[in-house]
Scaffold this motif. Structure first.
Motif, PDB file in Angstrom:
ATOM      1  N   THR A 170       0.857  -1.175   0.000  1.00 47.44           N
ATOM      2  CA  THR A 170       0.000   0.000   0.000  1.00 47.44           C
ATOM      3  C   THR A 170       0.903   1.237   0.000  1.00 47.44           C
ATOM      4  O   THR A 170       2.087   1.142  -0.329  1.00 47.44           O
ATOM      5  CB  THR A 170      -0.951  -0.021   1.214  1.00 47.44           C
ATOM      6  OG1 THR A 170      -1.840   1.101   1.141  1.00 47.44           O
ATOM      7  CG2 THR A 170      -0.202   0.014   2.537  1.00 47.44           C
ATOM      8  N   THR A 171       0.365   2.392   0.322  1.00 45.21           N
ATOM      9  CA  THR A 171       1.160   3.621   0.345  1.00 45.21           C
ATOM     10  C   THR A 171       1.304   4.112   1.778  1.00 45.21           C
ATOM     11  O   THR A 171       0.551   3.724   2.669  1.00 45.21           O
ATOM     12  CB  THR A 171       0.488   4.717  -0.494  1.00 45.21           C
ATOM     13  OG1 THR A 171      -0.837   4.952   0.014  1.00 45.21           O
ATOM     14  CG2 THR A 171       0.399   4.292  -1.953  1.00 45.21           C
ATOM     15  N   GLY A 172       2.296   4.979   1.989  1.00 43.40           N
ATOM     16  CA  GLY A 172       2.492   5.579   3.302  1.00 43.40           C
ATOM     17  C   GLY A 172       3.918   5.428   3.775  1.00 43.40           C
ATOM     18  O   GLY A 172       4.626   4.489   3.400  1.00 43.40           O
ATOM     19  N   THR A 173       4.347   6.367   4.607  1.00 45.57           N
ATOM     20  CA  THR A 173       5.650   6.269   5.253  1.00 45.57           C
ATOM     21  C   THR A 173       5.517   5.422   6.520  1.00 45.57           C
ATOM     22  O   THR A 173       4.415   5.095   6.953  1.00 45.57           O
ATOM     23  CB  THR A 173       6.187   7.650   5.624  1.00 45.57           C
ATOM     24  OG1 THR A 173       5.357   8.225   6.647  1.00 45.57           O
ATOM     25  CG2 THR A 173       6.204   8.583   4.410  1.00 45.57           C
ATOM     26  N   GLN A 174       6.667   5.077   7.117  1.00 46.65           N
ATOM     27  CA  GLN A 174       6.632   4.219   8.303  1.00 46.65           C
ATOM     28  C   GLN A 174       5.759   4.809   9.408  1.00 46.65           C
ATOM     29  O   GLN A 174       4.906   4.125   9.986  1.00 46.65           O
ATOM     30  CB  GLN A 174       8.054   3.997   8.822  1.00 46.65           C
ATOM     31  CG  GLN A 174       8.161   2.942   9.915  1.00 46.65           C
ATOM     32  CD  GLN A 174       7.941   1.534   9.406  1.00 46.65           C
ATOM     33  OE1 GLN A 174       7.933   1.290   8.202  1.00 46.65           O
ATOM     34  NE2 GLN A 174       7.762   0.599  10.312  1.00 46.65           N
ATOM     35  N   PHE A 175       5.956   6.076   9.703  1.00 42.20           N
ATOM     36  CA  PHE A 175       5.218   6.674  10.815  1.00 42.20           C
ATOM     37  C   PHE A 175       3.744   6.881  10.493  1.00 42.20           C
ATOM     38  O   PHE A 175       2.920   6.984  11.397  1.00 42.20           O
ATOM     39  CB  PHE A 175       5.865   8.000  11.240  1.00 42.20           C
ATOM     40  CG  PHE A 175       7.252   7.829  11.802  1.00 42.20           C
ATOM     41  CD1 PHE A 175       7.665   6.626  12.339  1.00 42.20           C
ATOM     42  CD2 PHE A 175       8.151   8.885  11.777  1.00 42.20           C
ATOM     43  CE1 PHE A 175       8.942   6.465  12.858  1.00 42.20           C
ATOM     44  CE2 PHE A 175       9.428   8.735  12.292  1.00 42.20           C
ATOM     45  CZ  PHE A 175       9.826   7.526  12.831  1.00 42.20           C
ATOM     46  N   ASP A 176       3.388   6.942   9.209  1.00 41.36           N
ATOM     47  CA  ASP A 176       1.964   7.013   8.858  1.00 41.36           C
ATOM     48  C   ASP A 176       1.220   5.806   9.414  1.00 41.36           C
ATOM     49  O   ASP A 176       0.062   5.926   9.830  1.00 41.36           O
ATOM     50  CB  ASP A 176       1.787   7.051   7.338  1.00 41.36           C
ATOM     51  CG  ASP A 176       2.231   8.356   6.714  1.00 41.36           C
ATOM     52  OD1 ASP A 176       2.334   9.366   7.436  1.00 41.36           O
ATOM     53  OD2 ASP A 176       2.492   8.370   5.493  1.00 41.36           O
ATOM     54  N   PHE A 177       1.866   4.658   9.437  1.00 39.16           N
ATOM     55  CA  PHE A 177       1.217   3.445   9.930  1.00 39.16           C
ATOM     56  C   PHE A 177       1.042   3.445  11.448  1.00 39.16           C
ATOM     57  O   PHE A 177       0.327   2.609  11.982  1.00 39.16           O
ATOM     58  CB  PHE A 177       2.027   2.211   9.527  1.00 39.16           C
ATOM     59  CG  PHE A 177       1.927   1.868   8.072  1.00 39.16           C
ATOM     60  CD1 PHE A 177       0.852   1.137   7.584  1.00 39.16           C
ATOM     61  CD2 PHE A 177       2.906   2.280   7.179  1.00 39.16           C
ATOM     62  CE1 PHE A 177       0.758   0.815   6.233  1.00 39.16           C
ATOM     63  CE2 PHE A 177       2.827   1.958   5.833  1.00 39.16           C
ATOM     64  CZ  PHE A 177       1.746   1.227   5.352  1.00 39.16           C
ATOM     65  N   TYR A 178       1.695   4.395  12.127  1.00 38.52           N
ATOM     66  CA  TYR A 178       1.597   4.429  13.582  1.00 38.52           C
ATOM     67  C   TYR A 178       0.367   5.179  14.069  1.00 38.52           C
ATOM     68  O   TYR A 178      -0.257   4.782  15.052  1.00 38.52           O
ATOM     69  CB  TYR A 178       2.842   5.084  14.187  1.00 38.52           C
ATOM     70  CG  TYR A 178       4.133   4.348  13.974  1.00 38.52           C
ATOM     71  CD1 TYR A 178       4.184   3.111  13.325  1.00 38.52           C
ATOM     72  CD2 TYR A 178       5.330   4.896  14.411  1.00 38.52           C
ATOM     73  CE1 TYR A 178       5.388   2.455  13.131  1.00 38.52           C
ATOM     74  CE2 TYR A 178       6.536   4.248  14.226  1.00 38.52           C
ATOM     75  CZ  TYR A 178       6.561   3.029  13.588  1.00 38.52           C
ATOM     76  OH  TYR A 178       7.758   2.380  13.392  1.00 38.52           O
ATOM     77  N   ASP A 179       0.034   6.306  13.380  1.00 36.67           N
ATOM     78  CA  ASP A 179      -1.029   7.115  13.972  1.00 36.67           C
ATOM     79  C   ASP A 179      -1.835   7.950  12.987  1.00 36.67           C
ATOM     80  O   ASP A 179      -2.743   8.674  13.410  1.00 36.67           O
ATOM     81  CB  ASP A 179      -0.443   8.048  15.036  1.00 36.67           C
ATOM     82  CG  ASP A 179       0.447   9.147  14.442  1.00 36.67           C
ATOM     83  OD1 ASP A 179       0.909   9.009  13.291  1.00 36.67           O
ATOM     84  OD2 ASP A 179       0.671  10.162  15.147  1.00 36.67           O
ATOM     85  N   GLN A 180      -1.540   7.870  11.701  1.00 35.51           N
ATOM     86  CA  GLN A 180      -2.296   8.685  10.757  1.00 35.51           C
ATOM     87  C   GLN A 180      -3.570   7.943  10.341  1.00 35.51           C
ATOM     88  O   GLN A 180      -3.507   6.855   9.769  1.00 35.51           O
ATOM     89  CB  GLN A 180      -1.441   9.014   9.541  1.00 35.51           C
ATOM     90  CG  GLN A 180      -0.228   9.875   9.875  1.00 35.51           C
ATOM     91  CD  GLN A 180      -0.614  11.188  10.544  1.00 35.51           C
ATOM     92  OE1 GLN A 180      -1.236  12.047   9.911  1.00 35.51           O
ATOM     93  NE2 GLN A 180      -0.251  11.343  11.809  1.00 35.51           N
ATOM     94  N   GLU A 181      -4.707   8.540  10.620  1.00 34.61           N
ATOM     95  CA  GLU A 181      -5.977   7.843  10.449  1.00 34.61           C
ATOM     96  C   GLU A 181      -6.169   7.324   9.024  1.00 34.61           C
ATOM     97  O   GLU A 181      -6.689   6.217   8.818  1.00 34.61           O
ATOM     98  CB  GLU A 181      -7.136   8.767  10.831  1.00 34.61           C
ATOM     99  CG  GLU A 181      -8.489   8.090  10.797  1.00 34.61           C
ATOM    100  CD  GLU A 181      -9.584   8.966  11.358  1.00 34.61           C
ATOM    101  OE1 GLU A 181     -10.749   8.518  11.354  1.00 34.61           O
ATOM    102  OE2 GLU A 181      -9.282  10.092  11.800  1.00 34.61           O
ATOM    103  N   SER A 182      -5.735   8.105   8.028  1.00 30.63           N
ATOM    104  CA  SER A 182      -5.941   7.697   6.639  1.00 30.63           C
ATOM    105  C   SER A 182      -5.143   6.448   6.284  1.00 30.63           C
ATOM    106  O   SER A 182      -5.446   5.763   5.302  1.00 30.63           O
ATOM    107  CB  SER A 182      -5.559   8.836   5.690  1.00 30.63           C
ATOM    108  OG  SER A 182      -4.195   9.188   5.852  1.00 30.63           O
TER     109      SER A 182
END
Length: 302
Positions: free
Chosen positions: A273-285
């Motif tokens: 999928t898409t996203g940076t590492q920290f996006d998977f920690y707390d970014q709702e999207s």
């Protein structure tokens, strides 16, 4: 994390090799009294506490109908254990196995339907735990950090970077064994080049994200030898549980996810999928779709 009151949170204590750990058990409010439900142990990234990504994912699973346990490892957060902030993969793996044993002991958990979810470095700890205990019936990994001897050199500055950290770690271990004193550096810092994570690690340094009061932002220097020689990819052939992996090419160590997935012989899926590492920690999207995928995997396999 529970604005609608659809999740019940219970503070729990559980033993691990003679040490008391503390955790939060997240249960669907809709679960009928007396029912025994499937349950999942949720493990966050290295150095972290249950109030960070582990608790967020545990609450999200409970909203999706799965009981989930987030807990503090020995020496972290509210759990007892010395030395503090010692990133020992072996000790953490034993704590995961203890958490599975605790879930099995609860009358509101179906002991034949227990799974484990790892986020980032927690994925490696979960992988080894599952390879040792087939009672972990299903495994999921989100943005897994999985390294081996080759990848760890790529991450930490080649052979020279590894040798330097190993030497620092061995010296710190010898000091601890002779004096009882622990050498610490920041877990994350933009200013201290000796930090375990040196650079603009906003998740860990931002009070609105992961810099929660329960997180001490400390790393015991004697952790380096255990962390740098940890190789969870090697256990993949011994993992028998159905395994779902969700990662992004823009997140950390994607080659580690590929190598682990390729070596698995159990039913498996690696979804990109898409996203940076920290996006998977707390970014709702990013987190909510990840939870949907993980929840669906546990729904199929537990």
């Amino acid at each position: 994390m529970n604005p609608n009151g659809d999740v019940l949170v219970e503070g729990v204590a559980l033993p691990s090799e003679g040490t008391e750990l503390v955790g939060d058990l997240y249960r669907p409010a809709s679960q009928p009294a007396g029912d025994a439900s499937p349950a999942v142990v949720v493990v966050g990234s290295w150095t972290t506490v249950k109030e960070q990504m582990a608790g967020r994912y545990a609450a999200g699973l409970a909203r999706r109908g799965v009981t989930a346990l987030a807990f503090d490892f020995r020496g972290y957060g509210g759990s007892k254990g010395e030395p503090q902030n010692f990133e020992s993969p072996e000790r953490k793996i034993e704590d995961i196995l203890s958490a599975v044993g605790y879930l099995k002991s609860r009358p509101d958990v179906d002991s034949s339907r227990i799974g484990a979810l790892g986020i980032c470095a927690g994925s490696g700890y979960v992988a080894v735990a599952a390879s040792r205990n087939p009672e972990i019936r299903s495994v999921a990994m989100v943005a897994p950090w999985l390294h081996d001897r080759t990848l760890v050199q790529d991450i930490y500055g080649g052979p020279d970077g590894i040798r330097e950290r190993m030497a620092q770690g061995e010296a710190a271990r010898e000091r601890y064994e002779s004096t009882g004193e622990v050498d610490y550096v920041p877990a994350a810092s933009e200013a201290d080049a000796h930090a375990a994570m040196y650079g603009p690690f906003d998740y860990y340094l931002n009070a609105d994200r992961g810099a929660v009061p329960q997180w001490g932002n400390r790393f015991a220097v004697m952790s380096w030898p255990q962390w740098l020689t940890f190789d969870p990819i090697a256990v993949a052939p011994r993992c028998t549980a159905p395994t779902f992996m969700l990662h992004s090419p823009d997140a950390a160590v994607p080659d580690g996810a590929r190598r682990f997935h390729d070596a698995l012989t159990a039913p498996k899926e690696l979804r990109w999928t898409t996203g940076t590492q920290f996006d998977f920690y707390d970014q709702e999207s990013t987190v909510e779709p990840a939870l949907d995928s993980v929840g669906a995997h546990f729904g199929r396999t537990l």
